[in-house]
Design a protein around this motif. Structure first.
Motif, PDB file in Angstrom:
ATOM      1  N   GLU A 109      -8.924   4.736   6.069  1.00 37.05           N
ATOM      2  CA  GLU A 109      -8.457   3.450   5.533  1.00 37.05           C
ATOM      3  C   GLU A 109      -7.141   3.692   4.798  1.00 37.05           C
ATOM      4  OE1 GLU A 109      -8.735  -0.680   4.838  1.00 37.05           O
ATOM      5  OE2 GLU A 109     -10.291   0.496   5.823  1.00 37.05           O
ATOM      6  N   LYS A 110      -6.090   3.004   5.231  1.00 37.35           N
ATOM      7  CA  LYS A 110      -4.804   3.085   4.538  1.00 37.35           C
ATOM      8  C   LYS A 110      -4.698   1.931   3.553  1.00 37.35           C
ATOM      9  CE  LYS A 110      -2.231   5.506   8.155  1.00 37.35           C
ATOM     10  NZ  LYS A 110      -1.027   5.519   9.018  1.00 37.35           N
ATOM     11  N   VAL A 111      -4.328   2.256   2.324  1.00 41.96           N
ATOM     12  CA  VAL A 111      -4.171   1.230   1.290  1.00 41.96           C
ATOM     13  C   VAL A 111      -2.755   1.292   0.748  1.00 41.96           C
ATOM     14  CG1 VAL A 111      -6.605   1.207   0.651  1.00 41.96           C
ATOM     15  CG2 VAL A 111      -5.066   2.811  -0.474  1.00 41.96           C
ATOM     16  N   THR A 112      -2.331   0.220   0.121  1.00 42.27           N
ATOM     17  CA  THR A 112      -0.929   0.126  -0.290  1.00 42.27           C
ATOM     18  C   THR A 112      -0.617   0.915  -1.556  1.00 42.27           C
ATOM     19  OG1 THR A 112      -1.451  -1.931  -1.456  1.00 42.27           O
ATOM     20  CG2 THR A 112      -0.597  -2.110   0.800  1.00 42.27           C
ATOM     21  N   ASP A 113      -1.598   1.025  -2.457  1.00 43.48           N
ATOM     22  CA  ASP A 113      -1.334   1.695  -3.733  1.00 43.48           C
ATOM     23  C   ASP A 113      -2.649   2.193  -4.339  1.00 43.48           C
ATOM     24  OD1 ASP A 113      -2.618  -0.576  -4.973  1.00 43.48           O
ATOM     25  OD2 ASP A 113      -0.699  -1.646  -4.812  1.00 43.48           O
ATOM     26  N   TYR A 114      -2.527   2.882  -5.472  1.00 47.11           N
ATOM     27  CA  TYR A 114      -3.708   3.466  -6.104  1.00 47.11           C
ATOM     28  C   TYR A 114      -4.618   2.405  -6.716  1.00 47.11           C
ATOM     29  CZ  TYR A 114      -2.945   8.398  -5.420  1.00 47.11           C
ATOM     30  OH  TYR A 114      -2.852   9.635  -4.857  1.00 47.11           O
ATOM     31  N   PHE A 115      -4.045   1.276  -7.109  1.00 46.50           N
ATOM     32  CA  PHE A 115      -4.857   0.181  -7.645  1.00 46.50           C
ATOM     33  C   PHE A 115      -5.821  -0.307  -6.562  1.00 46.50           C
ATOM     34  CE2 PHE A 115      -4.725  -4.591  -8.770  1.00 46.50           C
ATOM     35  CZ  PHE A 115      -5.920  -4.486  -9.473  1.00 46.50           C
ATOM     36  N   SER A 116      -5.286  -0.522  -5.368  1.00 46.42           N
ATOM     37  CA  SER A 116      -6.125  -0.969  -4.251  1.00 46.42           C
ATOM     38  C   SER A 116      -7.146   0.092  -3.875  1.00 46.42           C
ATOM     39  CB  SER A 116      -5.239  -1.288  -3.037  1.00 46.42           C
ATOM     40  OG  SER A 116      -4.295  -2.274  -3.342  1.00 46.42           O
ATOM     41  N   LYS A 117      -6.731   1.331  -3.958  1.00 43.78           N
ATOM     42  CA  LYS A 117      -7.639   2.423  -3.604  1.00 43.78           C
ATOM     43  C   LYS A 117      -8.830   2.477  -4.560  1.00 43.78           C
ATOM     44  CE  LYS A 117      -5.951   6.418  -2.227  1.00 43.78           C
ATOM     45  NZ  LYS A 117      -5.364   7.782  -2.210  1.00 43.78           N
ATOM     46  N   GLN A 118      -8.563   2.326  -5.837  1.00 48.72           N
ATOM     47  CA  GLN A 118      -9.650   2.377  -6.812  1.00 48.72           C
ATOM     48  C   GLN A 118     -10.639   1.231  -6.612  1.00 48.72           C
ATOM     49  OE1 GLN A 118      -8.840   4.176 -10.264  1.00 48.72           O
ATOM     50  NE2 GLN A 118     -10.692   3.615 -11.338  1.00 48.72           N
ATOM     51  N   ARG A 119     -10.119   0.049  -6.374  1.00 47.03           N
ATOM     52  CA  ARG A 119     -11.002  -1.100  -6.124  1.00 47.03           C
ATOM     53  C   ARG A 119     -11.845  -0.888  -4.870  1.00 47.03           C
ATOM     54  NH1 ARG A 119      -7.718  -6.499  -5.970  1.00 47.03           N
ATOM     55  NH2 ARG A 119      -6.402  -5.221  -4.638  1.00 47.03           N
ATOM     56  N   LEU A 120     -11.212  -0.314  -3.840  1.00 51.00           N
ATOM     57  CA  LEU A 120     -11.920  -0.095  -2.579  1.00 51.00           C
ATOM     58  C   LEU A 120     -13.047   0.919  -2.753  1.00 51.00           C
ATOM     59  CD1 LEU A 120     -12.259  -0.535   0.427  1.00 51.00           C
ATOM     60  CD2 LEU A 120     -10.417   1.129   0.841  1.00 51.00           C
ATOM     61  N   VAL A 121     -12.808   1.968  -3.528  1.00 51.38           N
ATOM     62  CA  VAL A 121     -13.856   2.965  -3.772  1.00 51.38           C
ATOM     63  C   VAL A 121     -15.057   2.324  -4.457  1.00 51.38           C
ATOM     64  CG1 VAL A 121     -14.463   5.044  -5.090  1.00 51.38           C
ATOM     65  CG2 VAL A 121     -12.326   4.962  -3.813  1.00 51.38           C
ATOM     66  N   LEU A 122     -14.804   1.492  -5.444  1.00 53.41           N
ATOM     67  CA  LEU A 122     -15.901   0.833  -6.155  1.00 53.41           C
ATOM     68  C   LEU A 122     -16.731  -0.034  -5.207  1.00 53.41           C
ATOM     69  CD1 LEU A 122     -14.069  -0.206  -9.446  1.00 53.41           C
ATOM     70  CD2 LEU A 122     -15.708   1.653  -9.150  1.00 53.41           C
ATOM     71  N   GLU A 123     -16.049  -0.754  -4.306  1.00 57.22           N
ATOM     72  CA  GLU A 123     -16.785  -1.581  -3.352  1.00 57.22           C
ATOM     73  C   GLU A 123     -17.573  -0.713  -2.380  1.00 57.22           C
ATOM     74  OE1 GLU A 123     -16.262  -5.091  -0.010  1.00 57.22           O
ATOM     75  OE2 GLU A 123     -14.493  -4.315  -1.037  1.00 57.22           O
TER      76      GLU A 123
END
Length: 500
Positions: free
Chosen positions: A207-221
């Motif tokens: 999964e490619k994400v735009t930034d670390y903010f998006s990455k952190q949210r994605l991990v939680l989900e």
């Protein structure tokens, strides 16, 4: 005794896993053997069962204390008392007693660094070593991803011990690295048992994400939805700590952090809690995983891009050891490769450090470098790994070798290692960017035939993540977009203050 009969007698198993019987048969036939078996297929049995069928001691060289301790505990669980790990976990009186009664033990685990002590070599020479085992043998090769200078001396150690029957074990080594292992150990005729690195029950998802903010949210989900237990790997201790804290505070799961900065007792405790299902998720650096005997890990998430395919496969291979479907997820955001490039450079001494070191010493002082080691290491800002590399070259110094020659030799080695590491990072990035099957890319790198039609396989081949979601009620699900940026910023600021 038939091998299956011995297997059931000593371990209670009715059949062998892939490659095990071939390796054990080779050893019992008296043939030096190199075995590449996938992570999770029970490499330890390949020396444990022969140990019971051969006279004398089995000496196992292992790179990590946690790995040694786990193997010792596993043997003790089946009632084996003649096992010991010679490492820093032993108190002074325990160590003294161990060396006085070394012949009493059947299985002796030891680090390659301890084999550099002449007293220990003399003690081992007094034994009847029936099998010399090199675990994680890829650490021998300078072309391997996890080269350890002390591993490169094992051929010389083996010779000092009378060239005992030898078994080299690894899960991830290219053909070039396997050849280098054999050459370094000084073995001319060797049996090769080489199984596929593929684990069909583990699917890959990128999964490619735009930034670390998006990455952190994605991990939680993801963690809130995926079947557990699982491991999340980080390249940063601080990031691992923050994620574990967030998972706990949001009530998503029972989580804890594991990295080399924790004291040994805490690491052992956390590992045991995870093994015994008291924790759902471990947020860890690469320090966690080797020897963790847990067969029901359902997911592995890489928060940061790994440094190379080999370590990625090794960490991914900790999932699904029970043969059930498991998922390996890699999250990539722009710039992740820069983290790995910085880490690669930090593992090696810089040219400036090397120049400074040689400006501080002369030929006479080097002959007694043990007296100046600590001072020069701290003054030069060398890490333990950096200093171990440099120290290994000190031993090459003799009356015919000039300091200038030695300095250039060290620089040449460092530059060569850095090139290998950068090449590995770029290959990992290519795996991320290539428009092809993830599994097929890996098999090509290890020079294996094309994969079978695995289904599910990877995101390129149409894999859907919801196939790996938990169906149990009561999960706390965090959806992307529902975690506001103010809350995110507040969490980061609080966690940063707590981790300082």
């Amino acid at each position: 005794m038939k091998l299956e009969t011995a297997l059931h007698k000593y371990f209670g198993y009715s059949s062998f896993k892939t490659g095990q019987k071939e390796v054990i048969s080779s050893i019992l036939a008296g043939s030096d053997t190199i075995a590449m078996l996938p992570t999770g297929t029970g490499k330890s049995l390949c020396y444990q069962l022969p140990g019971y069928l051969l006279k004398g001691q089995v000496l196992i060289i292992s790179p990590l204390i946690s790995l040694m301790q786990d193997q010792v505990e596993q043997l003790m669980k089946i009632g084996e008392k003649r096992v010991i790990a010679l490492n820093s976990f032993l108190h002074e009186d325990e160590r003294k007693e161990a060396f006085q009664n070394l012949k009493r033990y059947k299985f002796i685990f030891i680090s390659p660094e301890m084999l550099g002590v002449s007293f220990i070599i003399r003690k081992l020479q007094a034994l009847s070593i029936s099998l010399f085992v090199v675990d994680e043998a890829h650490c021998i090769s300078q072309w391997g991803y996890d080269f350890r200078p002390d591993y490169s001396k094992l051929g010389e150690i083996r010779q000092k011990l009378g060239n005992p029957l030898t078994l080299a074990l690894t899960a991830t080594a290219t053909a070039k690295v396997r050849d280098d292992i054999i050459t370094s150990l000084g073995i001319k005729n060797i049996t090769r048992v080489e199984s596929s690195v593929d684990r069909p029950n583990i699917a890959f998802y990128l999964e490619k994400v735009t930034d670390y903010f998006s990455k952190q949210r994605l991990v939680l989900e993801l963690v809130s939805r995926l079947k557990k237990p699982g491991i999340i790997y980080f390249s940063s201790k601080k990031a691992a700590e923050e994620m574990a804290l967030t998972l706990m505070e949001k009530g998503i799961c029972r989580a804890n952090v594991y990295h080399s900065g924790l004291d040994p007792d805490s690491r052992v405790l956390i590992q045991q809690q995870f093994i015994h299902n008291q924790l759902d998720v471990i947020c860890a650096t690469s320090a966690f995983g080797m020897g963790v005997n847990k067969d029901n890990i359902r997911f592995i998430i890489h928060y940061h891009m790994p440094m190379q395919l080999e370590s990625f496969l090794q960490e991914v291979g900790r999932a699904g050891r029970d043969g059930k479907p498991s998922i390996a997820i890699l999250l990539y955001s722009p710039g992740d490769e820069q983290i790995q490039l910085q880490l690669a450079e930090g593992e090696l001494p810089s040219e400036q450090q090397i120049d400074w070191l040689f400006s501080q010493i002369n030929h006479e002082s080097l002959t007694s470098h043990l007296n100046i080691k600590e001072d020069l290491q701290s003054r030069g800002g060398f890490t333990e790994i950096q200093w171990r590399i440099v120290q290994g070259f000190f031993e090459l110094l003799n009356e015919t070798t000039s300091l200038e020659t030695l300095k250039e030799t060290i620089k040449e080695f460092v530059n060569g290692r850095l090139m290998v590491k950068k090449s590995n990072i770029y290959r990992m990035k290519k795996w991320i960017d290539d428009d092809c099957c993830r599994r097929e890319f890996i098999l090509r790198y290890f020079e294996e035939a094309n994969k079978k039609n695995e289904d599910p396989c990877c995101d390129y081949c149409g894999l859907q993540l919801d196939e790996y979601y938990s169906t149990e009620d009561g999960n706390t699900v965090v959806e992307i977009g529902k975690w506001e940026w103010k809350e995110y910023l507040s969490e980061i600021l609080i966690n940063s203050e707590m981790s300082e």
